[in-house]
Scaffold this motif. Structure first.
Motif, mmCIF file in Angstrom:
data_model
loop_
_atom_site.group_PDB
_atom_site.id
_atom_site.type_symbol
_atom_site.label_atom_id
_atom_site.label_comp_id
_atom_site.label_asym_id
_atom_site.label_seq_id
_atom_site.Cartn_x
_atom_site.Cartn_y
_atom_site.Cartn_z
ATOM 1 N N ASP B 233 0.813 -1.217 0.000
ATOM 2 C CA ASP B 233 0.000 0.000 0.000
ATOM 3 C C ASP B 233 0.845 1.265 0.000
ATOM 4 O O ASP B 233 0.547 2.223 -0.706
ATOM 5 C CB ASP B 233 -0.902 0.032 1.238
ATOM 6 C CG ASP B 233 -2.029 -0.964 1.131
ATOM 7 O OD1 ASP B 233 -2.054 -1.711 0.139
ATOM 8 O OD2 ASP B 233 -2.871 -0.979 2.038
ATOM 9 N N ALA B 234 1.915 1.268 0.812
ATOM 10 C CA ALA B 234 2.728 2.470 0.929
ATOM 11 C C ALA B 234 3.355 2.811 -0.420
ATOM 12 O O ALA B 234 3.350 3.957 -0.856
ATOM 13 C CB ALA B 234 3.818 2.257 1.977
ATOM 14 N N LEU B 235 3.863 1.789 -1.101
ATOM 15 C CA LEU B 235 4.514 2.015 -2.387
ATOM 16 C C LEU B 235 3.501 2.502 -3.425
ATOM 17 O O LEU B 235 3.772 3.423 -4.192
ATOM 18 C CB LEU B 235 5.172 0.712 -2.845
ATOM 19 C CG LEU B 235 6.350 0.894 -3.773
ATOM 20 C CD1 LEU B 235 7.550 1.386 -3.008
ATOM 21 C CD2 LEU B 235 6.672 -0.401 -4.459
ATOM 22 N N THR B 237 0.694 4.064 -2.847
ATOM 23 C CA THR B 237 0.338 5.444 -2.512
ATOM 24 C C THR B 237 1.433 6.388 -2.988
ATOM 25 O O THR B 237 1.162 7.433 -3.572
ATOM 26 C CB THR B 237 0.163 5.603 -0.987
ATOM 27 O OG1 THR B 237 -0.782 4.643 -0.543
ATOM 28 C CG2 THR B 237 -0.311 6.996 -0.628
ATOM 29 N N GLY B 238 2.689 5.989 -2.757
ATOM 30 C CA GLY B 238 3.831 6.796 -3.191
ATOM 31 C C GLY B 238 3.823 7.027 -4.692
ATOM 32 O O GLY B 238 4.321 8.032 -5.177
ATOM 33 N N LEU B 239 3.245 6.080 -5.442
ATOM 34 C CA LEU B 239 3.181 6.212 -6.900
ATOM 35 C C LEU B 239 1.905 6.920 -7.343
ATOM 36 O O LEU B 239 1.590 6.962 -8.531
ATOM 37 C CB LEU B 239 3.258 4.831 -7.554
ATOM 38 C CG LEU B 239 4.633 4.159 -7.454
ATOM 39 C CD1 LEU B 239 4.558 2.715 -7.912
ATOM 40 C CD2 LEU B 239 5.657 4.919 -8.282
ATOM 41 N N GLY B 240 1.163 7.463 -6.376
ATOM 42 C CA GLY B 240 0.013 8.274 -6.734
ATOM 43 C C GLY B 240 -1.274 7.500 -6.933
ATOM 44 O O GLY B 240 -2.193 7.979 -7.594
ATOM 45 N N VAL B 241 -1.368 6.298 -6.362
ATOM 46 C CA VAL B 241 -2.605 5.519 -6.473
ATOM 47 C C VAL B 241 -3.462 5.780 -5.239
ATOM 48 O O VAL B 241 -2.959 5.753 -4.126
ATOM 49 C CB VAL B 241 -2.292 4.004 -6.550
ATOM 50 C CG1 VAL B 241 -3.567 3.177 -6.582
ATOM 51 C CG2 VAL B 241 -1.433 3.704 -7.762
#
Lengths: 263, 341
Positions: B233-235, B237-241
């Motif tokens: 999830d963190a990754l 989110t970091g990619l703008g999802v």
């Protein structure tokens, strides 16, 4: 311009408060390292800065705008994040993994512009992975894998890069490899790097700016030479130590004492 | 590397050609099985008779192939493909290789609702309502699981555990209803619970095709998120999802796909679990091509199972669901054993 700052941020999990009205501004174009003892809130701060956690009060400012008011895709074009221990999908190759970093720049129609291709190739080259780009990520060594993840964030092409303990579980050689890579990205591309590190001596060598966190607040911040004094380290970590100057790098070197040695 | 880049003003794609060769292989196998299936049965047909169909052949052959065997084959392929796609999506979203509509309670929801309908409503209203009951049950169960797993957003592990719990509870409901039903209901319910495409007609095929289009289209548009869902999830989110929003939408799609497939063919077990694994392990697919290959493997499983079910034990025509597991499980185990060597 790319600055990230926390302003009076309080945040926690369930009912437990972790950060207590914390304010900090990370200097642009520098490598900042968050240090502190386990549970002090440094990882929580990094997650809050990366908008993974919403503050109970206060706000995180990305280039002066409240980060939670910005569209998440717009944030992802300015701020890249590498969480602790990311897991790669089964069977994915290095190039495919790194290509995922282009996501915030793509739309349904535009998924492989020349710019996407160039950024991925550059990210592979910068991280020394060009020759390994067709290998499966699960066949890489720990250090190579961590470089592949960093390559993903490099392909994201953001001025800001946040990393949560990028060196944990790596041996010393690979820790150095990762930190040197981050230093190169900072020096050559002007990226602002913010990361959590546990090793104080490596932090002292690679950081421009140290933020020491204690009990959810910023205890001290500044250049490594200012922050790493025996008194401060005792205050922040409850650890007795002596600080000497690294004879090769001229950075502070912490010699920790156990309970059996007088400080 | 077999890769082609497509760039037009306002549109760009990178096409990895390697997986599409594997797609072609599975398509060819599927076509071969389909041809075999069309030619065999109570009335075996020769190659000439099949080919003669294209020139307007004898009417009884026409009815056997075009009105009996072909719709059944196509419906089987659609049911298998949709269940497989649903399973693939669940496995992506849950980041768990054990996820599938039958393990997570979606199939149990459909079963409980369909069996309840057969027991209490089929007599006054007619059996036509079974597919609707199944669909409502499937989507209802998915909604219930999502709501129960919610705690400021849902995490994959909570979804899996909640799903297993709900699945067990709904399984008990099905057994309870069956225990209190007359034997005739139990028998028809049993066929339904096994999964069967017996008696399929073009109307069924048309309805399910429409559903498939309605559900696959949004997935095709959101495919990038389905691929990124496999990251943490963190990754993502970091990619703008927007992770929670995308997850809820993909879950709804996965549940609906299983729901419509089960409504049309009954509670086929195992397809949703195993087809994505076959796509990964046999076809070594990654990313979006994994979805396409899962669909093909799912279709192949059900079509082959139905071929066996309807021809090997003549004059009996058994529910295809029996042979999905009978065929799929040994193959899957063999595959795991071979990998372990």
């Amino acid at each position: 311009m790319a600055t990230v700052a926390a302003h009076d941020v309080s945040v926690g999990y369930q009912k437990q408060r972790i950060l207590d009205q914390l304010s900090v501004e990370l200097p642009e174009g520098q490598i900042s390292v968050l240090v502190g003892s386990n549970g002090c809130g440094k990882s929580t701060l990094l997650k809050t800065l990366a908008r993974l956690l919403s503050p109970w009060s206060g706000q995180v400012l990305l280039d002066g705008t409240a980060i939670h008011e910005l569209p998440t895709q717009a944030v992802a074009r300015r701020l890249a994040l590498l969480p602790q221990h990311p897991v790669a999908p089964e069977g994915i190759t290095v190039r495919q993994l790194v290509s995922l970093g282009r996501h915030p720049h793509q739309s349904w129609f535009e998924q492989w512009r020349e710019e996407d291709e160039r950024c991925v190739e550059e990210a592979l080259a910068h991280t020394g992975l060009s020759a390994l780009s067709e290998r499966g990520v699960d066949t890489l060594s720990g250090g190579q894998r961590q470089r592949a993840w960093i390559a993903l964030t490099v392909a994201q092409n953001t001025p800001l890069l946040l990393l949560d303990e990028p060196t944990s579980f790596l041996d010393l050689t690979h820790q150095m490899e990762v930190l040197e890579l981050l230093q190169t990205l900072n020096r050559d591309q002007g990226k602002t790097v913010v990361m959590v590190l546990h090793d104080l001596n490596l932090a002292a060598r690679y950081a421009d700016h140290i933020v020491a966190i204690k009990e959810g607040r910023v205890h001290a911040q500044g250049a490594p030479a200012e922050i790493f004094t025996a008194e401060r380290i005792h205050e922040v970590f409850g650890l007795s130590c002596r600080i000497i100057t690294d004879p090769y790098f001229n950075t502070p070197l912490c010699i920790p004492f156990g309970a059996g040695f007088p400080a | 590397m077999a890769e082609r880049v497509l760039r037009r003003p306002g549109f760009s794609r990178r096409l990895d050609l390697a997986p599409w060769r594997r797609v072609l292989v599975v398509v060819l196998v599927l076509l071969a099985v389909a041809a075999g299936s069309l030619a065999t049965g109570k009335v075996p047909l020769g190659r000439e008779q099949l080919l003669a169909l294209f020139e307007g052949a004898h009417t009884s052959v026409r009815i056997i192939v075009l009105e009996l065997r072909l719709p059944r084959l196509v419906l089987g392929a659609l049911v298998g493909g949709l269940l497989a796609l649903s399973g693939w999506l669940f496995q992506q979203i849950m980041r768990n290789a054990l996820a599938s509509p039958d393990i997570l309670g979606v199939t149990s929801g459909a079963s409980a609702a369909a069996v309840s309908y057969l027991a209490w409503l089929a007599v006054p209203l007619g059996a036509w309502g079974v597919p609707f009951a199944a669909m409502i049950g499937a989507v209802g169960a998915a909604g219930l699981i999502y709501a129960l797993a919610w705690s400021r957003g849902v995490t994959p592990i909570r979804l899996v555990l909640t799903g297993i719990g709900v699945s067990a509870a709904l399984g008990a409901v099905t057994t309870f209803v069956l225990a209190f039903s007359p034997l005739t209901t139990t028998l028809s319910a049993y066929v339904w619970l096994t999964g069967s495409v017996y008696g399929a007609n073009w109307h069924d095929v048309g309805t399910l095709t429409l559903w498939a289009v309605v559900l696959i289209l949004p997935l095709a548009i959101k495919m990038r998120f389905a691929v990124l869902a496999a990251l943490d999830d963190a990754l993502a989110t970091g990619l703008g999802v927007r992770v929670q929003r995308q997850r809820a939408m993909l879950l709804a799609l996965a549940a609906a796909m299983a729901g419509v497939a089960i409504a049309a063919g009954g509670a086929f077990a195992f397809v949703g679990l195993i087809a994505p694994h076959l796509a990964r392990r046999v076809s070594r697919a990654v990313g979006a091509s994994q979805a396409v290959l899962s669909v093909l493997w799912g279709a192949l499983l059900v079509v082959s199972a139905d071929w066996i079910a309807r021809t090997v034990f003549l004059p009996l025509d058994l529910p295809a669901g029996i042979f999905v597991a009978a065929l799929g499980a040994p193959f899957f185990l063999w595959l795991l054993l071979r990998e372990a060597r």
